[in-house]
Design an enzyme around this catalytic site. Structure first.
Site, PDB file in Angstrom:
ATOM      1  N   CYS A  37       0.813  -1.209   0.000  1.00 24.52           N
ATOM      2  CA  CYS A  37       0.000   0.000   0.000  1.00 24.52           C
ATOM      3  C   CYS A  37       0.852   1.266   0.000  1.00 24.52           C
ATOM      4  CB  CYS A  37      -0.899  -0.010   1.237  1.00 24.52           C
ATOM      5  SG  CYS A  37      -1.896   1.487   1.414  1.00 24.52           S
ATOM      6  N   LYS A  64     -10.329  -7.921   6.907  1.00 28.36           N
ATOM      7  CA  LYS A  64     -11.095  -7.244   7.955  1.00 28.36           C
ATOM      8  C   LYS A  64     -11.195  -8.071   9.230  1.00 28.36           C
ATOM      9  CE  LYS A  64     -12.394  -4.253   4.662  1.00 28.36           C
ATOM     10  NZ  LYS A  64     -11.894  -2.899   4.518  1.00 28.36           N
ATOM     11  N   SER A  90      -2.690   8.043   6.896  1.00 36.32           N
ATOM     12  CA  SER A  90      -1.235   8.147   6.765  1.00 36.32           C
ATOM     13  C   SER A  90      -0.682   9.524   7.113  1.00 36.32           C
ATOM     14  CB  SER A  90      -0.809   7.755   5.344  1.00 36.32           C
ATOM     15  OG  SER A  90      -1.383   8.620   4.374  1.00 36.32           O
TER      16      SER A  90
END
Length: 255
Positions: A37, A64, A90
């Site tokens: 990511c 999840k 972030s």
């Protein structure tokens, strides 16, 4: 039924794996990450730049799992637990690191109030004028839409590159603007190989700045082997990815 994004490579590889292995010991700060990511990478870069003690925990946000959802109800990475309290997003995390670890240097936010506000203006530019057209260009299937989004991406990059003092955005100091942008710089080869992007087409200032960012030690040490990104971004290139960012782009809403 499980979605295809659940079956990504489960752990970081390459230099990122080495960095993660160095941060397995328990710490007050637990960093929940997905190696693939770009939002994770920008926060991870900040941790490495600052030399902050942290415990790395790899998660698959597409699954999840309950404990992770307790930390971040959105189910997104990155997220942290700090002394039993949870935070996420972030850019918020990078600023939290600045406040929670004032004795760790170098800092990614300038001390001067005006300069701090100025960096936040350009973080906003990255978030609104660079990341969205990057994503739209990858997801677009029609050549006309691809070119339109690519031109928007070029415009955002040119506008920012005009303000780069060199070698980094603020000059010699590596800052939060550099950390916020670097993950998309190291992924721009995807656009180059599949959508006709070229750093040269943006301009020489951008090319020099991008090369400086992609060779920064903290950026290199938070990257996995390129072969594992290929499977993930192939889904984006086919407009099949089910990430929150991909869904937001399809729906025409902010992310």
């Amino acid at each position: 039924m499980a979605g295809p994004d659940e079956y990504i490579h489960p752990v970081a590889t390459g230099l990122a794996a080495r960095t993660a292995e160095q941060h397995r010991a328990p710490q007050d700060l637990v960093f929940y990450a997905g190696w693939f990511c770009p939002y994770v990478q920008r926060a991870w870069i900040a941790l490495e730049e600052r030399g902050i003690p942290y415990q790395y925990e790899e998660v698959n946000p597409y699954k999840k799992e309950k404990h992770f959802l307790d930390i971040n109800p959105k189910g997104l990475v990155p997220a942290v637990e700090y002394k039993g309290k949870a935070l996420y997003e972030s850019l918020i995390l990078i600023e939290f690191f600045e406040d929670a670890f004032p004795d760790k240097a170098p800092h990614l936010l300038p001390e001067d109030p005006f300069d701090r506000a100025y960096t936040r203006l350009w973080i906003d530019h990255v978030s609104k004028q660079i990341v969205p057209p990057f994503m739209r260009t990858i997801l677009a299937q029609e050549p006309g839409k691809q070119q339109e989004s690519l031109e928007d991406f070029y415009k955002g990059l040119r506008t920012l590159s005009e303000k780069v003092k060199g070698p980094y955005f603020l000059g010699e100091q590596f800052s939060i603007v550099d950390a916020a942008l670097a993950p998309w710089v190291v992924r721009d080869y995807i656009l180059a190989e599949n959508r006709g992007y070229s750093r040269d087409a943006v301009g020489p200032r951008w090319k020099a700045y991008a090369e400086k960012l992609e060779t920064r030690e903290s950026v290199l040490n938070t990257q996995s082997d390129k072969e594992h990104y290929a499977e993930i971004y192939a889904r984006y290139l086919r407009n099949e990815a089910q990430s929150e960012a991909a869904r937001a782009i399809r729906a025409g809403r902010p992310f």
